[in-house]
Design a protein around this motif. Structure first.
Motif, PDB file in Angstrom:
ATOM      1  N   SER A 109       7.654   6.235  -4.212  1.00 20.66           N
ATOM      2  CA  SER A 109       7.642   4.783  -4.571  1.00 20.66           C
ATOM      3  C   SER A 109       8.324   4.615  -6.165  1.00 20.66           C
ATOM      4  O   SER A 109       9.197   3.923  -6.197  1.00 20.66           O
ATOM      5  CB  SER A 109       6.265   4.086  -4.651  1.00 20.66           C
ATOM      6  OG  SER A 109       6.415   3.077  -5.179  1.00 20.66           O
ATOM      7  N   THR A 110       7.732   5.461  -6.919  1.00 17.32           N
ATOM      8  CA  THR A 110       8.441   5.565  -8.383  1.00 17.32           C
ATOM      9  C   THR A 110       9.745   5.819  -8.560  1.00 17.32           C
ATOM     10  O   THR A 110      10.515   5.177  -9.137  1.00 17.32           O
ATOM     11  CB  THR A 110       7.543   6.688  -9.090  1.00 17.32           C
ATOM     12  OG1 THR A 110       6.278   6.221  -9.331  1.00 17.32           O
ATOM     13  CG2 THR A 110       8.008   6.621 -10.612  1.00 17.32           C
ATOM     14  N   LYS A 111      10.202   6.760  -7.514  1.00 14.79           N
ATOM     15  CA  LYS A 111      11.491   7.309  -7.659  1.00 14.79           C
ATOM     16  C   LYS A 111      12.489   6.106  -7.295  1.00 14.79           C
ATOM     17  O   LYS A 111      13.674   5.831  -7.819  1.00 14.79           O
ATOM     18  CB  LYS A 111      11.967   8.605  -6.781  1.00 14.79           C
ATOM     19  CG  LYS A 111      13.172   8.933  -6.755  1.00 14.79           C
ATOM     20  CD  LYS A 111      13.725   9.440  -7.925  1.00 14.79           C
ATOM     21  CE  LYS A 111      15.291  10.168  -7.815  1.00 14.79           C
ATOM     22  NZ  LYS A 111      16.211   9.282  -7.090  1.00 14.79           N
ATOM     23  N   MET A 112      11.923   5.433  -5.961  1.00 14.49           N
ATOM     24  CA  MET A 112      12.808   4.342  -5.555  1.00 14.49           C
ATOM     25  C   MET A 112      12.844   3.251  -6.610  1.00 14.49           C
ATOM     26  O   MET A 112      14.103   2.561  -6.670  1.00 14.49           O
ATOM     27  CB  MET A 112      12.098   3.838  -4.239  1.00 14.49           C
ATOM     28  CG  MET A 112      11.944   4.812  -3.304  1.00 14.49           C
ATOM     29  SD  MET A 112      11.278   4.379  -1.704  1.00 14.49           S
ATOM     30  CE  MET A 112      12.157   3.071  -1.099  1.00 14.49           C
TER      31      MET A 112
ATOM     32  N   THR B  41       0.725  -1.192   0.021  1.00 11.61           N
ATOM     33  CA  THR B  41       0.106   0.063   0.174  1.00 11.61           C
ATOM     34  C   THR B  41       0.759   1.197  -0.016  1.00 11.61           C
ATOM     35  O   THR B  41       0.555   2.379  -0.349  1.00 11.61           O
ATOM     36  CB  THR B  41      -0.898   0.148   1.188  1.00 11.61           C
ATOM     37  OG1 THR B  41      -0.186  -0.219   2.434  1.00 11.61           O
ATOM     38  CG2 THR B  41      -1.938  -1.181   1.102  1.00 11.61           C
ATOM     39  N   PHE B  42       2.126   1.112   0.514  1.00 11.65           N
ATOM     40  CA  PHE B  42       3.107   2.412   0.166  1.00 11.65           C
ATOM     41  C   PHE B  42       3.024   2.994  -1.329  1.00 11.65           C
ATOM     42  O   PHE B  42       3.020   4.224  -1.407  1.00 11.65           O
ATOM     43  CB  PHE B  42       4.513   1.963   0.741  1.00 11.65           C
ATOM     44  CG  PHE B  42       5.482   2.986   0.449  1.00 11.65           C
ATOM     45  CD1 PHE B  42       5.605   4.055   1.313  1.00 11.65           C
ATOM     46  CD2 PHE B  42       6.294   2.990  -0.623  1.00 11.65           C
ATOM     47  CE1 PHE B  42       6.494   5.106   1.242  1.00 11.65           C
ATOM     48  CE2 PHE B  42       7.211   4.021  -0.746  1.00 11.65           C
ATOM     49  CZ  PHE B  42       7.352   5.084   0.164  1.00 11.65           C
ATOM     50  N   SER B  43       2.911   1.866  -2.015  1.00  8.50           N
ATOM     51  CA  SER B  43       3.354   2.619  -3.380  1.00  8.50           C
ATOM     52  C   SER B  43       1.892   3.154  -3.872  1.00  8.50           C
ATOM     53  O   SER B  43       1.808   4.103  -5.122  1.00  8.50           O
ATOM     54  CB  SER B  43       3.370   1.274  -4.603  1.00  8.50           C
ATOM     55  OG  SER B  43       2.432   0.336  -4.514  1.00  8.50           O
ATOM     56  N   VAL B  44       0.651   2.881  -3.164  1.00  2.00           N
ATOM     57  CA  VAL B  44      -0.588   3.727  -3.559  1.00  2.00           C
ATOM     58  C   VAL B  44      -0.595   4.803  -2.848  1.00  2.00           C
ATOM     59  O   VAL B  44      -0.931   5.920  -3.478  1.00  2.00           O
ATOM     60  CB  VAL B  44      -1.819   2.758  -3.045  1.00  2.00           C
ATOM     61  CG1 VAL B  44      -3.057   3.648  -3.312  1.00  2.00           C
ATOM     62  CG2 VAL B  44      -1.853   1.498  -3.916  1.00  2.00           C
ATOM     63  N   ASN B  45      -0.138   4.936  -1.428  1.00  2.20           N
ATOM     64  CA  ASN B  45      -0.056   6.286  -0.530  1.00  2.20           C
ATOM     65  C   ASN B  45       0.932   7.137  -1.011  1.00  2.20           C
ATOM     66  O   ASN B  45       0.743   8.356  -0.824  1.00  2.20           O
ATOM     67  CB  ASN B  45       0.055   5.823   0.755  1.00  2.20           C
ATOM     68  CG  ASN B  45      -1.431   5.090   1.186  1.00  2.20           C
ATOM     69  OD1 ASN B  45      -2.333   5.004   0.793  1.00  2.20           O
ATOM     70  ND2 ASN B  45      -1.002   3.978   2.095  1.00  2.20           N
ATOM     71  N   GLN B  46       2.120   6.824  -1.417  1.00  2.00           N
ATOM     72  CA  GLN B  46       3.007   7.485  -1.767  1.00  2.00           C
ATOM     73  C   GLN B  46       3.676   7.186  -3.205  1.00  2.00           C
ATOM     74  O   GLN B  46       4.977   6.839  -3.417  1.00  2.00           O
ATOM     75  CB  GLN B  46       4.205   7.251  -0.919  1.00  2.00           C
ATOM     76  CG  GLN B  46       3.934   7.662   0.679  1.00  2.00           C
ATOM     77  CD  GLN B  46       3.960   8.907   0.811  1.00  2.00           C
ATOM     78  OE1 GLN B  46       4.201   9.922   0.176  1.00  2.00           O
ATOM     79  NE2 GLN B  46       2.997   9.456   1.961  1.00  2.00           N
ATOM     80  N   PRO B  47       2.917   7.473  -4.083  1.00  2.00           N
ATOM     81  CA  PRO B  47       3.106   7.130  -5.636  1.00  2.00           C
ATOM     82  C   PRO B  47       4.472   7.701  -6.124  1.00  2.00           C
ATOM     83  O   PRO B  47       5.404   7.252  -6.751  1.00  2.00           O
ATOM     84  CB  PRO B  47       2.046   7.355  -6.446  1.00  2.00           C
ATOM     85  CG  PRO B  47       1.486   8.425  -5.688  1.00  2.00           C
ATOM     86  CD  PRO B  47       1.482   8.150  -4.107  1.00  2.00           C
TER      87      PRO B  47
END
Length: 252
Positions: free
Chosen positions: A191-194, A182-188
């Motif tokens: 998440s994308t940069k990582m 859910t981190f990729s949903v809440n902090q897109p």
């Protein structure tokens, strides 16, 4: 030995080839594999979203489904860690304790229960290993860079048995890909940069195939690979360990 196979939701829905490879690999090393058809989710997505009370019936169903088996094997470090570590919220009956102790991640099971020392496998590619956070720091499937001690990696140990695999040395071998459920949903954006940072490391060092024991991490990176049309592909480690070359073709 008889093994009950637990397949995570996203493998069942999006990457069935990883589940099939896991089944075939377990059979190749001598296991009798059963697939309880009533299985569902381990409950991790709800719990990670702050709804652990709502997840409790899923936990109970998992225990009811698998408590009769001596070994439960799953091709996902995050799901296995969730069962091992987070089912402590249930009343610790004999069945609950047994299921928590008997649920194994695939590589852990192959090395520490089956005792695999060789594999009849061949896969020609430069392979980069992605160490998922739950597998590395939860299940200790490898040596985290923040810890003092001897270097080791279950995935490296198994992939070294595969003829033709050239393991790629990476600059940051245990950095998160940014998925985190859910981190990729809440902090897109973060998440994308990582994810892009991880892919850049693989590209910089000549990886052709990124592999991991967690298809969820690979799914996240595959989305970036496809959108940015990068010369990389992803495969669950079970697919590589189950690969053989027959008449000039790779069969999995």
């Amino acid at each position: 030995m008889t093994v009950a196979l637990f397949i995570p939701c996203y493998i069942d829905q999006f990457y069935p080839r990883a589940g099939i490879a896991t089944l075939q690999l377990l059979e190749r090393v001598g296991c009798t594999v059963v697939y309880p058809r009533q299985q569902t989710c381990c409950g991790q997505p709800l719990a990670n979203s702050g709804m652990e009370q709502e997840a409790r019936p899923i936990y109970t169903h998992y225990v009811d489904t698998f408590s009769q088996y001596e070994y439960i094997v799953c091709p996902s470090g995050s799901c296995v860690y969730h069962v091992n570590a987070h089912y402590d919220v249930l009343e610790q009956s004999e069945a609950v304790r047994a299921v928590r102790e008997r649920t194994f991640e695939l590589a852990d099971f192959l090395i520490n229960v089956v005792g695999v020392e060789s594999l009849d496998a061949q896969f020609e590619a430069r392979v980069g290993i992605h160490n998922s956070c739950h597998g590395l720091r939860g299940l200790r499937l490898g040596h985290g860079s923040e810890r003092v001690g001897a270097d080791f990696s279950y995935y490296r140990y198994l992939l070294d048995m595969v003829e033709g695999v050239e393991l790629v040395p990476l600059d940051r071998v245990d950095e998160c890909c940014g998925f985190g459920g859910t981190f990729s949903v809440n902090q897109p954006e973060l998440s994308t940069k990582m994810g892009r940072d991880r892919l850049a490391d693989h590209l910089r060092n000549g990886t052709e195939v990124i592999t991991s024991g967690d298809m969820s991490c690979l799914m996240h990176m595959e989305g970036l690979i496809r959108r940015e049309q990068l010369p990389l592909r992803v495969m669950h480690v079970a697919e590589i360990l189950n690969s053989r070359v027959t008449a000039g073709m790779t069969s999995r």
